[in-house]
Write a protein that holds these residues in place. Sequence first.
Motif, PDB file in Angstrom:
ATOM      1  N   VAL A   1     -55.517  30.455 -90.089  1.00 32.64           N
ATOM      2  CA  VAL A   1     -55.207  30.924 -88.733  1.00 32.64           C
ATOM      3  C   VAL A   1     -53.746  30.632 -88.405  1.00 32.64           C
ATOM      4  O   VAL A   1     -53.025  31.480 -87.862  1.00 32.64           O
ATOM      5  N   VAL A   2     -53.288  29.431 -88.737  1.00 31.00           N
ATOM      6  CA  VAL A   2     -51.899  29.054 -88.488  1.00 31.00           C
ATOM      7  C   VAL A   2     -50.951  29.958 -89.262  1.00 31.00           C
ATOM      8  O   VAL A   2     -49.972  30.498 -88.719  1.00 31.00           O
ATOM      9  N   VAL A   3     -51.227  30.142 -90.551  1.00 33.24           N
ATOM     10  CA  VAL A   3     -50.341  30.936 -91.409  1.00 33.24           C
ATOM     11  C   VAL A   3     -50.279  32.387 -90.946  1.00 33.24           C
ATOM     12  O   VAL A   3     -49.198  32.971 -90.810  1.00 33.24           O
ATOM     13  N   SER A   4     -51.445  33.002 -90.691  1.00 28.04           N
ATOM     14  CA  SER A   4     -51.451  34.409 -90.286  1.00 28.04           C
ATOM     15  C   SER A   4     -50.771  34.605 -88.942  1.00 28.04           C
ATOM     16  O   SER A   4     -50.000  35.555 -88.748  1.00 28.04           O
ATOM     17  N   SER A   5     -51.018  33.697 -88.001  1.00 26.96           N
ATOM     18  CA  SER A   5     -50.390  33.807 -86.686  1.00 26.96           C
ATOM     19  C   SER A   5     -48.873  33.668 -86.799  1.00 26.96           C
ATOM     20  O   SER A   5     -48.121  34.419 -86.161  1.00 26.96           O
ATOM     21  N   ALA A   6     -48.431  32.705 -87.603  1.00 23.15           N
ATOM     22  CA  ALA A   6     -46.992  32.486 -87.769  1.00 23.15           C
ATOM     23  C   ALA A   6     -46.310  33.687 -88.400  1.00 23.15           C
ATOM     24  O   ALA A   6     -45.241  34.130 -87.953  1.00 23.15           O
ATOM     25  N   LEU A   7     -46.910  34.236 -89.454  1.00 24.38           N
ATOM     26  CA  LEU A   7     -46.299  35.360 -90.156  1.00 24.38           C
ATOM     27  C   LEU A   7     -46.219  36.601 -89.272  1.00 24.38           C
ATOM     28  O   LEU A   7     -45.194  37.287 -89.224  1.00 24.38           O
TER      29      LEU A   7
ATOM     30  N   THR B   1     -51.961  32.467 -79.746  1.00 23.08           N
ATOM     31  CA  THR B   1     -52.800  33.349 -80.558  1.00 23.08           C
ATOM     32  C   THR B   1     -53.742  32.541 -81.429  1.00 23.08           C
ATOM     33  O   THR B   1     -54.903  32.939 -81.642  1.00 23.08           O
ATOM     34  N   MET B   2     -53.269  31.413 -81.958  1.00 27.25           N
ATOM     35  CA  MET B   2     -54.164  30.533 -82.716  1.00 27.25           C
ATOM     36  C   MET B   2     -55.368  30.136 -81.861  1.00 27.25           C
ATOM     37  O   MET B   2     -56.515  30.142 -82.332  1.00 27.25           O
TER      38      MET B   2
ATOM     39  N   GLY C   1     -47.333  22.129 -84.251  1.00 23.65           N
ATOM     40  CA  GLY C   1     -48.284  21.504 -83.346  1.00 23.65           C
ATOM     41  C   GLY C   1     -49.494  22.370 -83.088  1.00 23.65           C
ATOM     42  O   GLY C   1     -49.527  23.552 -83.454  1.00 23.65           O
ATOM     43  N   GLU C   2     -50.507  21.756 -82.448  1.00 23.25           N
ATOM     44  CA  GLU C   2     -51.744  22.473 -82.125  1.00 23.25           C
ATOM     45  C   GLU C   2     -52.206  22.221 -80.691  1.00 23.25           C
ATOM     46  O   GLU C   2     -53.248  22.719 -80.286  1.00 23.25           O
ATOM     47  N   GLY C   3     -51.456  21.463 -79.914  1.00 20.04           N
ATOM     48  CA  GLY C   3     -51.880  21.093 -78.569  1.00 20.04           C
ATOM     49  C   GLY C   3     -52.067  22.288 -77.661  1.00 20.04           C
ATOM     50  O   GLY C   3     -53.061  22.391 -76.929  1.00 20.04           O
ATOM     51  N   VAL C   4     -51.122  23.229 -77.697  1.00 21.81           N
ATOM     52  CA  VAL C   4     -51.215  24.422 -76.861  1.00 21.81           C
ATOM     53  C   VAL C   4     -52.397  25.285 -77.313  1.00 21.81           C
ATOM     54  O   VAL C   4     -53.123  25.853 -76.492  1.00 21.81           O
ATOM     55  N   ALA C   5     -52.616  25.359 -78.627  1.00 25.18           N
ATOM     56  CA  ALA C   5     -53.749  26.143 -79.153  1.00 25.18           C
ATOM     57  C   ALA C   5     -55.075  25.591 -78.635  1.00 25.18           C
ATOM     58  O   ALA C   5     -55.978  26.348 -78.281  1.00 25.18           O
TER      59      ALA C   5
ATOM     60  N   GLY D   1     -65.177  21.830 -84.126  1.00 21.64           N
ATOM     61  CA  GLY D   1     -64.156  20.790 -84.082  1.00 21.64           C
ATOM     62  C   GLY D   1     -62.904  21.227 -83.357  1.00 21.64           C
ATOM     63  O   GLY D   1     -62.795  22.352 -82.853  1.00 21.64           O
ATOM     64  N   ASP D   2     -61.911  20.310 -83.321  1.00 19.89           N
ATOM     65  CA  ASP D   2     -60.684  20.543 -82.561  1.00 19.89           C
ATOM     66  C   ASP D   2     -59.558  21.140 -83.390  1.00 19.89           C
ATOM     67  O   ASP D   2     -58.584  21.644 -82.842  1.00 19.89           O
ATOM     68  N   GLY D   3     -59.644  21.060 -84.715  1.00 21.25           N
ATOM     69  CA  GLY D   3     -58.545  21.514 -85.553  1.00 21.25           C
ATOM     70  C   GLY D   3     -58.433  23.024 -85.617  1.00 21.25           C
ATOM     71  O   GLY D   3     -59.344  23.767 -85.231  1.00 21.25           O
ATOM     72  N   VAL D   4     -57.298  23.483 -86.116  1.00 23.24           N
ATOM     73  CA  VAL D   4     -57.046  24.913 -86.307  1.00 23.24           C
ATOM     74  C   VAL D   4     -57.018  25.183 -87.814  1.00 23.24           C
ATOM     75  O   VAL D   4     -56.254  24.541 -88.539  1.00 23.24           O
ATOM     76  N   PRO D   5     -57.859  26.100 -88.316  1.00 20.51           N
ATOM     77  CA  PRO D   5     -57.846  26.399 -89.756  1.00 20.51           C
ATOM     78  C   PRO D   5     -56.457  26.802 -90.241  1.00 20.51           C
ATOM     79  O   PRO D   5     -55.705  27.469 -89.516  1.00 20.51           O
ATOM     80  N   VAL D   6     -56.146  26.422 -91.467  1.00 23.71           N
ATOM     81  CA  VAL D   6     -54.817  26.693 -92.016  1.00 23.71           C
ATOM     82  C   VAL D   6     -54.533  28.190 -92.056  1.00 23.71           C
ATOM     83  O   VAL D   6     -53.420  28.633 -91.732  1.00 23.71           O
TER      84      VAL D   6
END
Length: 329
Positions: free
Chosen positions: A217-223, A194-195, A58-62, A210-215
């Motif tokens: 950013v998601v991958v680096s934050s998750a790892l 962090t995202m 999800g991205e709502g909290v971000a 825009g509202d989206g989170v770059p891929v």
Amino acid sequence: MEFFALIVVIAVALAFNYTNGFHDAANAIATSVSTRALTPRAALVMAAVMNLIGAFLGEGVARTVGEGIIDPPQGLDGLRIVLAALLGAIIWNLVTWYFGLPSSSSHALIGGMVGAAMAASSTVHWDGVLDRVVLPMFLSPLVGMVLGYLVMCAILWIFRGSHPGRTKRGFRIAQTVSAAAMALGHGLQDAQKTMGIMVLALTVTGHHTGDGVPVWVVVSSALVLSLGTYAGGWRIMRTLGRKIIELDPPRGFAAEATASTVLYVTAFIYHAPISTTHTITSAIMGVGATRRLSAVRWGVAGNIVVAWVVTIPAAAAVAALSYAALTLV
């Protein structure tokens, strides 16, 4: 100069995410380790993997963190605010980790954002802070405690005639599932924070719209969150797993199931960045109270509550000082 500063802020954001991982690893696995449902190393591997998966859900909290808390100016001034916010959160995380206090990395980050913005005379969305941070800060522990108490009462009633040994063995297996659910919820909540701060840094420098989170950013934050989780938070694990109350497998399962439910509801429905630490700790208190009120070590619990209350203002103060120092650079 601005692009170099952006790289530094992104690196510090990932460093915060790493401290979040080892600071909050105990949230997902302390109860399972203390009841011997999982070995410490197996629990950490499981938590790291589930944190990684949860970050992609999800991205709502971000969006709440990136848009709903502060509104920094464009350019280097905005990056200073974001960097000061991260420094305030990291320093407070390290202080509470050193003393073994399960404070909230989420509230440290929010406090850092507010403190840095105030020091810079920048816009703070106080309605967002109240609705999405302060109210959940008080409500989520209450809900966790009451719901944990009720879930444990239901378990005691349902299994009242069962053989104690077989029941404990069954719940020890069930704790593998509940701990995984808790770790998934931690990834869902904390990686997104962090995202959000990374997207905020990209936005103030004109590298994102825009509202989206770059891929990436998601991958680096998750790892990075997963790596931090695998590093472990043994000091805090001892506090959550043993110092509040001696847990058995049924109570460990009830606490984890309660806390993970609260995390999913607030992330998917309300998009509120609540504290995984507050939620699991209050759930442990709730299930412990079913034994008897005196079974909960309320002195330890009181110290934890003090850490909860002072986290936002303390991180805000450190962030404000950090901003003042950064303006001299």
